[in-house]
Motif scaffolding. Structure first.
Motif, mmCIF file in Angstrom:
data_model
loop_
_atom_site.group_PDB
_atom_site.id
_atom_site.type_symbol
_atom_site.label_atom_id
_atom_site.label_comp_id
_atom_site.label_asym_id
_atom_site.label_seq_id
_atom_site.Cartn_x
_atom_site.Cartn_y
_atom_site.Cartn_z
ATOM 1 N N ARG A 150 0.832 -1.202 0.000
ATOM 2 C CA ARG A 150 0.000 0.000 0.000
ATOM 3 C C ARG A 150 0.868 1.254 0.000
ATOM 4 O O ARG A 150 0.552 2.252 -0.658
ATOM 5 C CB ARG A 150 -0.939 -0.019 1.215
ATOM 6 C CG ARG A 150 -1.872 1.187 1.277
ATOM 7 C CD ARG A 150 -2.775 1.295 0.065
ATOM 8 N NE ARG A 150 -3.215 2.672 -0.171
ATOM 9 C CZ ARG A 150 -3.972 3.059 -1.184
ATOM 10 N NH1 ARG A 150 -4.383 2.175 -2.084
ATOM 11 N NH2 ARG A 150 -4.325 4.312 -1.320
ATOM 12 N N TYR A 172 -3.427 5.406 6.783
ATOM 13 C CA TYR A 172 -4.344 4.599 5.981
ATOM 14 C C TYR A 172 -3.687 3.294 5.559
ATOM 15 O O TYR A 172 -4.315 2.218 5.609
ATOM 16 C CB TYR A 172 -4.784 5.387 4.745
ATOM 17 C CG TYR A 172 -5.733 4.624 3.846
ATOM 18 C CD1 TYR A 172 -7.079 4.500 4.177
ATOM 19 C CD2 TYR A 172 -5.281 4.022 2.677
ATOM 20 C CE1 TYR A 172 -7.959 3.798 3.361
ATOM 21 C CE2 TYR A 172 -6.148 3.317 1.847
ATOM 22 C CZ TYR A 172 -7.479 3.205 2.206
ATOM 23 O OH TYR A 172 -8.338 2.502 1.400
ATOM 24 N N THR A 176 -5.004 -0.305 6.799
ATOM 25 C CA THR A 176 -5.428 -1.201 5.722
ATOM 26 C C THR A 176 -4.730 -2.546 5.823
ATOM 27 O O THR A 176 -5.359 -3.608 5.682
ATOM 28 C CB THR A 176 -5.139 -0.560 4.354
ATOM 29 O OG1 THR A 176 -5.948 0.615 4.189
ATOM 30 C CG2 THR A 176 -5.437 -1.525 3.218
ATOM 31 N N ASN A 179 -6.239 -4.567 8.646
ATOM 32 C CA ASN A 179 -7.547 -5.124 8.312
ATOM 33 C C ASN A 179 -7.433 -6.285 7.330
ATOM 34 O O ASN A 179 -8.216 -7.242 7.393
ATOM 35 C CB ASN A 179 -8.449 -4.031 7.735
ATOM 36 C CG ASN A 179 -8.996 -3.115 8.807
ATOM 37 O OD1 ASN A 179 -8.840 -3.371 10.005
ATOM 38 N ND2 ASN A 179 -9.622 -2.022 8.407
ATOM 39 N N SER A 373 -16.935 -6.269 2.481
ATOM 40 C CA SER A 373 -16.529 -4.868 2.400
ATOM 41 C C SER A 373 -17.674 -3.932 2.750
ATOM 42 O O SER A 373 -17.671 -2.764 2.351
ATOM 43 C CB SER A 373 -16.017 -4.553 0.984
ATOM 44 O OG SER A 373 -14.929 -5.376 0.642
ATOM 45 N N ARG A 611 -8.579 -4.777 -2.109
ATOM 46 C CA ARG A 611 -8.506 -3.969 -0.887
ATOM 47 C C ARG A 611 -7.281 -3.072 -0.879
ATOM 48 O O ARG A 611 -7.331 -1.942 -0.374
ATOM 49 C CB ARG A 611 -8.503 -4.910 0.329
ATOM 50 C CG ARG A 611 -8.659 -4.197 1.648
ATOM 51 C CD ARG A 611 -9.979 -3.446 1.723
ATOM 52 N NE ARG A 611 -10.010 -2.565 2.881
ATOM 53 C CZ ARG A 611 -9.478 -1.345 2.907
ATOM 54 N NH1 ARG A 611 -8.883 -0.847 1.822
ATOM 55 N NH2 ARG A 611 -9.544 -0.609 3.987
ATOM 56 N N ALA A 616 -8.421 5.892 -0.028
ATOM 57 C CA ALA A 616 -9.032 6.364 1.214
ATOM 58 C C ALA A 616 -10.233 7.254 0.910
ATOM 59 O O ALA A 616 -10.383 7.787 -0.193
ATOM 60 C CB ALA A 616 -8.007 7.108 2.056
ATOM 61 N N LEU A 653 -12.324 2.422 8.053
ATOM 62 C CA LEU A 653 -11.371 1.416 8.513
ATOM 63 C C LEU A 653 -11.716 0.929 9.909
ATOM 64 O O LEU A 653 -11.554 -0.257 10.230
ATOM 65 C CB LEU A 653 -9.955 1.990 8.488
ATOM 66 C CG LEU A 653 -9.434 2.455 7.128
ATOM 67 C CD1 LEU A 653 -8.023 2.993 7.271
ATOM 68 C CD2 LEU A 653 -9.476 1.327 6.123
#
Length: 696
Positions: A150, A172, A176, A179, A373, A611, A616, A653
């Protein structure tokens, strides 16, 4: 028969093992996060918290599973004995019931050897508990790789607009990655000895390597060799990884090769015929000035033009493209050689794993994405509230804005256009007024109906094995009544729209007043460097390759860091390009439609890649009433602080974390403490009375 109630003393020993592992294994992971040079200490503290939480939860789950289910369960009956043969050095013995290559078993014997050399352990036994620890370690490695992926995605998207680098890792990106590691299908199998966790981690390692390759101006021979090694290693985990290594990453690198051509801007004369317009545009495409808008700006016609322009550019620059993608071609060739040698894709149990065209997989996947999601769909709920609220708002201001916009774009305020031919006018009308949108909508509905009618496949495993949740999904939906199959096309379609919109960040047709919230680089004076629509005849500069405007000079590195510190979401809201979305869709399709069995685990890698690509989202002012509501809030009040938090942190998130933890708790509890005896229809006991458990 295994007991359903764990022994407290034995459970304590497992928890002690979990505590030791939680402290020893992720040390390097935590230290690395703490060393990130990012936007303040918040990112480092957030990373530390998530790392400790994830390590503790993972090894706690491993310890409890190993206590309650000490014996190999379901597919572990094949995997664990095979790994134990490898531990004994019997590398030529193979169970014909195993369909996947032995990559997991290699890792399972390499990790303890490395631990022995480092002095962390003095002995190692290939019992189920220690073999399952491979995936517990794997989920931590996967989280780290997701974080790095990411980070590179955000840096790459920023690099397309600026020569300056983003220092540090965004909040973020950290949340991420956390998660993704909590994703129920990944977290669940981190306590069992299945291939999914490690396979996904290896694919992410290959993806990270790809992202770093495209971040350079030119790849080296060493990088090419590393790409080949990672690609082949991914294939030793699961055969379907070939689609992600070759099609997805190789396709993205082909696009990268085309875009780095960097053609000079040209000045064209006014054209009035369709043939002249197409000739000029094709020439621009052939030198690398392709049509590839950010995904939130793309309509169906833009996706069509993107694919066409990239094909033309690749065909006209074959040497450059081959030089970039040859490692992936090599991996594909190696995979083809394996298929010929093996006589098929799967290693064993070939009779139950015959490749079949199964198009409904591309309907099911959107419902799967939408379910897991669900918190990411929060912006659409807000848009719905805005739509309802707007019905009770005076339309005077909106009418005035519309009139001002009409005046600004009226013929009196625009440059006179030279008369163009009828065919060019017709094409411009179709493409510029988005008339392909209803055609696309009707076509997808008709195609979905045909797929459901003629290609719905229900695998015998789905009908017979009631230990998996998919058995009950099919039982109460598709198998319930024929009409339900067709009714489900509506939620399939809605899910596809919502997921694609989430991947886009904020689409043009859903957000017209807040485009600055879609991208950190929103500036009308700086058009996309890869916008070349052949039918944009109202803009005489289209496809000329306009230089960046000098009206707003690029900020210095210090100014950039200051903006980043004030707004942590500044560079995380940028959506990926249209080409990335299309290649993702192609790889997903190829990896799924050949599988006759509907298995949620097949959707893991598509979901993880999706994902990682999702930008964001920040809470911004949507409508007039919303503006008043936000601006009237006292910044020192609880409501004002909540609004500020939602503008500097993607609140989705937090909801996603809660959602995943809830699913993991429910499915984990059912697996551990709700076993049952397997019985045939006549009531006779099956599988020698062993306890069966519900799982993904």
């Amino acid at each position: 028969m295994a007991s359903t109630t764990p022994d407290i003393g034995s459970l304590g020993a497992n928890l002690q093992f979990a505590t030791w592992a939680a402290g020893a294994v992720p040390v390097a992971f935590i230290v690395h996060i703490l060393l990130f040079k990012g936007n303040g200490s918040a990112s480092g503290g957030l990373g530390l918290f998530f790392a400790v939480f994830l390590a503790a939860a993972t090894f706690l789950w491993l310890g409890v599973v190993s206590e309650v289910v000490p014996e190999p369960y379901l597919d572990e009956v094949f995997h664990i004995p095979q790994a134990q043969r490898y531990c004994q050095g019997k590398f030529l013995e193979w169970d014909d019931k195993i369909t996947t290559p032995p990559g997991l078993y290699w890792i399972s014997i390499l990790i303890p050897q490395a631990a022995k050399l480092s002095g962390l352990i003095s002995s190692y036994t290939c019992d189920p508990k220690t073999l399952r620890a491979t995936n517990a370690i794997g989920i931590l490695v996967l989280a780290y790789l997701a974080l790095q992926c990411r980070k590179e995605i955000e840096a790459h998207l920023h690099q397309a607009h600026s020569s300056l680098r983003i220092n540090g890792v965004s909040q973020y990106a950290i949340h991420t990655a956390f998660n993704i590691a909590l994703f129920p299908l990944l977290f669940f199998f981190s306590g069992l000895y299945y291939t999914d966790v490690v396979s996904t981690a290896v694919v992410l390692a290959a993806f990270l390597n790809h992202l770093r390759r495209v971040g350079r101006t030119q790849s080296s021979f060493v990088s090419d060799l590393g790409t080949i090694c990672l690609g082949l290693f991914a294939l030793t985990m699961r055969q379907t990884n070939v689609f992600w290594v070759v099609v997805f990453m190789g396709g993205l690198e082909a696009v990268h090769a085309v875009k780095t051509l960097q053609p000079e801007a040209v000045k064209r004369s006014l054209v009035t015929t369709l043939s002249e317009q197409l000739l000029f545009v094709v020439q621009r495409w052939s030198v690398g000035h392709v049509h590839d808008l950010p995904l939130h700006m793309a309509y169906p016609e833009d996706m069509l033009l993107t694919a066409l322009s990239l094909i033309i550019a690749a065909v006209c620059n074959p040497i450059r493209v081959v030089r970039q993608v040859w490692p992936y071609v090599f991996v594909l060739g190696a995979f083809g050689g394996f298929v010929v040698w093996n006589g098929g894709v799967v290693l064993g149990d070939k009779s139950n794993h015959v490749a079949t065209i199964h198009l409904p997989q591309m309907l099911y996947i959107w419902a799967f994405f939408a379910f897991f999601s669900l918190p990411l769909l929060l912006p659409y709920a807000i848009l719905g509230v805005d739509a309802v609220r707007s019905l009770f708002i005076s339309q005077n201001k909106g009418a005035q804005t519309a009139s001002d916009k009409t005046a600004a774009t009226s013929p009196s305020n625009t440059a006179p256009q030279q008369e163009v031919s009828l065919p060019l006018k017709l094409c411009a009308t179709i493409f510029n007024r988005h008339l392909l949108w209803p055609v696309y909508l009707v076509s997808t509905i008709i195609l979905s109906v045909l797929v459901v009618r003629f290609n719905t496949i229900i695998h015998p495993f789905t009908l017979a094995d009631n230990r998996h949740y998919m058995f009950y999904v099919f039982r109460y939906t598709i198998r319930r009544a024929p009409w339900i199959r067709y009714f489900l096309i509506l939620p399939y379609t809605l899910s596809r729209w919502l997921i694609w919109g989430t991947l886009s960040g904020c689409s043009t047709w859903t957000s017209t007043s807040s485009k600055d919230a879609c991208s950190a680089y929103h500036d009308p004076s700086r058009p996309s460097p890869f916008g070349c629509n052949p039918f944009a005849i109202t803009d005489p500069h289209e496809c000329e390759g306009k230089q960046k405007s000098t009206s707003q000079p690029e900020p210095t590195q210090k100014e950039l860091n200051e903006r980043y510190a004030q707004d942590p979401l500044l560079f995380s809201t940028e959506p990926v390009s249209t080409s990335t979305g299309l290649i993702f869709l192609l790889a997903t399709t190829l990896s799924l439609i050949t599988a006759p069995l509907v298995e949620p685990r097949y959707f893991i890698i598509p979901w993880v890649i999706f994902r990682l690509l999702v930008p964001a989202w920040r809470l911004h002012d949507h409508q007039v009433a919303g503006n008043r509501l936000f601006k009237s809030a006292d910044p020192t009040s609880v409501w004002g602080k909540a609004i500020h938090f939602c503008r500097v942190y993607d609140v989705r998130l937090v909801l996603e974390t809660v959602w995943f933890i809830a699913i993991n708790l429910v499915t984990g509890y059912i697996f551990l403490f709700k076993p049952y005896i397997w019985r045939a229809e006549d009531g006779s006991v099956l599988d020698e009375g062993r306890l069966q458990r519900f799982m993904w």
